[in-house]
Scaffold this motif. Sequence first.
Motif, PDB file in Angstrom:
ATOM      1  N   GLN A 233       0.697  -1.148  -0.114  1.00 56.01           N
ATOM      2  CA  GLN A 233       0.260  -0.178   0.008  1.00 56.01           C
ATOM      3  C   GLN A 233       0.934   1.182   0.054  1.00 56.01           C
ATOM      4  O   GLN A 233       0.228   2.497  -0.262  1.00 56.01           O
ATOM      5  CB  GLN A 233      -1.008   0.114   1.334  1.00 56.01           C
ATOM      6  N   ALA A 234       2.305   1.027   0.115  1.00 58.52           N
ATOM      7  CA  ALA A 234       3.074   2.307   0.396  1.00 58.52           C
ATOM      8  C   ALA A 234       4.213   2.103  -0.066  1.00 58.52           C
ATOM      9  O   ALA A 234       4.819   0.815  -0.093  1.00 58.52           O
ATOM     10  CB  ALA A 234       2.990   2.971   1.793  1.00 58.52           C
ATOM     11  N   PRO A 235       5.407   2.795  -0.297  1.00 57.69           N
ATOM     12  CA  PRO A 235       6.666   2.724  -0.665  1.00 57.69           C
ATOM     13  C   PRO A 235       7.470   2.285   0.444  1.00 57.69           C
ATOM     14  O   PRO A 235       7.024   2.489   1.610  1.00 57.69           O
ATOM     15  CB  PRO A 235       7.134   4.006  -1.329  1.00 57.69           C
ATOM     16  N   GLY A 236       8.194   1.300   0.495  1.00 60.96           N
ATOM     17  CA  GLY A 236       9.144   0.949   1.377  1.00 60.96           C
ATOM     18  C   GLY A 236       8.612  -0.375   2.337  1.00 60.96           C
ATOM     19  O   GLY A 236       9.119  -0.533   3.332  1.00 60.96           O
ATOM     20  N   VAL A 237       7.735  -1.043   1.868  1.00 70.11           N
ATOM     21  CA  VAL A 237       7.156  -2.026   2.467  1.00 70.11           C
ATOM     22  C   VAL A 237       7.522  -3.517   1.601  1.00 70.11           C
ATOM     23  O   VAL A 237       7.587  -3.227   0.357  1.00 70.11           O
ATOM     24  CB  VAL A 237       5.685  -1.922   2.734  1.00 70.11           C
ATOM     25  N   HIS A 238       7.331  -4.412   2.218  1.00 70.43           N
ATOM     26  CA  HIS A 238       7.500  -5.619   1.557  1.00 70.43           C
ATOM     27  C   HIS A 238       6.752  -5.915   0.455  1.00 70.43           C
ATOM     28  O   HIS A 238       5.293  -5.855   0.580  1.00 70.43           O
ATOM     29  CB  HIS A 238       7.333  -6.848   2.265  1.00 70.43           C
ATOM     30  N   MET A 239       6.845  -6.331  -0.687  1.00 64.86           N
ATOM     31  CA  MET A 239       5.828  -6.869  -1.719  1.00 64.86           C
ATOM     32  C   MET A 239       5.356  -8.153  -1.270  1.00 64.86           C
ATOM     33  O   MET A 239       5.974  -8.843  -0.669  1.00 64.86           O
ATOM     34  CB  MET A 239       6.442  -6.722  -3.223  1.00 64.86           C
ATOM     35  N   ALA A 240       4.246  -8.605  -2.023  1.00 69.74           N
ATOM     36  CA  ALA A 240       4.042 -10.005  -2.015  1.00 69.74           C
ATOM     37  C   ALA A 240       3.711 -10.874  -3.181  1.00 69.74           C
ATOM     38  O   ALA A 240       3.470 -10.049  -4.171  1.00 69.74           O
ATOM     39  CB  ALA A 240       2.744 -10.045  -1.007  1.00 69.74           C
ATOM     40  N   HIS A 241       3.956 -11.982  -2.981  1.00 71.32           N
ATOM     41  CA  HIS A 241       3.730 -12.868  -4.184  1.00 71.32           C
ATOM     42  C   HIS A 241       2.263 -13.583  -4.000  1.00 71.32           C
ATOM     43  O   HIS A 241       2.280 -14.250  -2.825  1.00 71.32           O
ATOM     44  CB  HIS A 241       4.909 -14.153  -4.265  1.00 71.32           C
ATOM     45  N   VAL A 242       1.218 -13.401  -4.706  1.00 67.19           N
ATOM     46  CA  VAL A 242      -0.005 -13.764  -4.375  1.00 67.19           C
ATOM     47  C   VAL A 242      -0.307 -14.836  -5.560  1.00 67.19           C
ATOM     48  O   VAL A 242      -0.192 -14.549  -6.619  1.00 67.19           O
ATOM     49  CB  VAL A 242      -1.077 -12.551  -4.640  1.00 67.19           C
ATOM     50  N   TYR A 243      -0.678 -15.969  -5.355  1.00 65.78           N
ATOM     51  CA  TYR A 243      -1.011 -17.180  -5.891  1.00 65.78           C
ATOM     52  C   TYR A 243      -2.321 -17.723  -5.731  1.00 65.78           C
ATOM     53  O   TYR A 243      -2.673 -17.951  -4.380  1.00 65.78           O
ATOM     54  CB  TYR A 243       0.212 -18.258  -6.002  1.00 65.78           C
ATOM     55  N   GLY A 244      -3.124 -18.293  -6.718  1.00 64.03           N
ATOM     56  CA  GLY A 244      -4.264 -18.833  -6.410  1.00 64.03           C
ATOM     57  C   GLY A 244      -4.916 -19.257  -7.548  1.00 64.03           C
ATOM     58  O   GLY A 244      -4.537 -19.319  -8.738  1.00 64.03           O
TER      59      GLY A 244
END
Length: 275
Positions: free
Chosen positions: A195-206
């Motif tokens: 949601q904001a710069p400087g945070v961990h991105m996530a890998h979403v799978y489904g």
Amino acid sequence: MEIARLARPLSTTALVLALTACGTSGGSGGGGFPPTDRAGGPATSRAASPSEPGPTPSRATSEPSASSNPSASSNPSASPDGSTSPTAGGGSSRATGAGQDVALTQTFTTPDGTVSFGYPADWTVSELPTATAENPAWGVADALGTRMFTLSIRPDGQIASPVTPQNPTTLGRLPDAVDTSGQPLAIGVGPFPGQAPGVHMAHVYGVTSASGADPLFGYVSRGDGTMVSFEGTQEGGINNEVDMGEESQKFQASDLFRHQLLPVLRSFTLKPAAG
């Protein structure tokens, strides 16, 4: 199978997938991820767990070791062939060697018989504490007790803030999982920046719609006023410090995804519940 961008697993304190309906997450993390409304959405390692039954990052959430599922059965004949059948191999990081799928020797089936998937012998499927009769949800944990997927069923229109990956890659169709129009569903995976710069991105799978019948990634209509979600997340790098496209490719090529998570996704079956 087209294989495009992915990234790495997600941390418990980085991704907040707030799933208010069923509360499947194993905890809430900070970092700038939106509260994810995932009724029992998949949860997996290294991702901050949402407050709803949505994908909670594996290494961020632990599931009870005891399995409390409506129908979990042994499937000794499961073959680790990587095909799209419910017996495609998969497994936990503890049991799987590099480049090798672990057979899915167990099968979970929902009480109404419309949804099923296979999973390794040392994984567990447990009903989530926040599950209700209207919003059933189950967490799928690996041998270490880390949530890898969340399966949930919820009324249409109750997905307030889904975690939608950017430019998701489609990794094949599921002939035994169809939408209300009879079209096979697909396996999708992609990076979610946060949601904001400087945070961990996530890998979403489904599991998601391949025909466009259901526009929300990871949510599929059953034709009876409810939607089913079978998803997971893994934590990736800091979103403004990594190339998310490269991170995606690395994640998709990883042993964790290719030989543990993907086989479970390939085993998913769904029959529309429309009467």
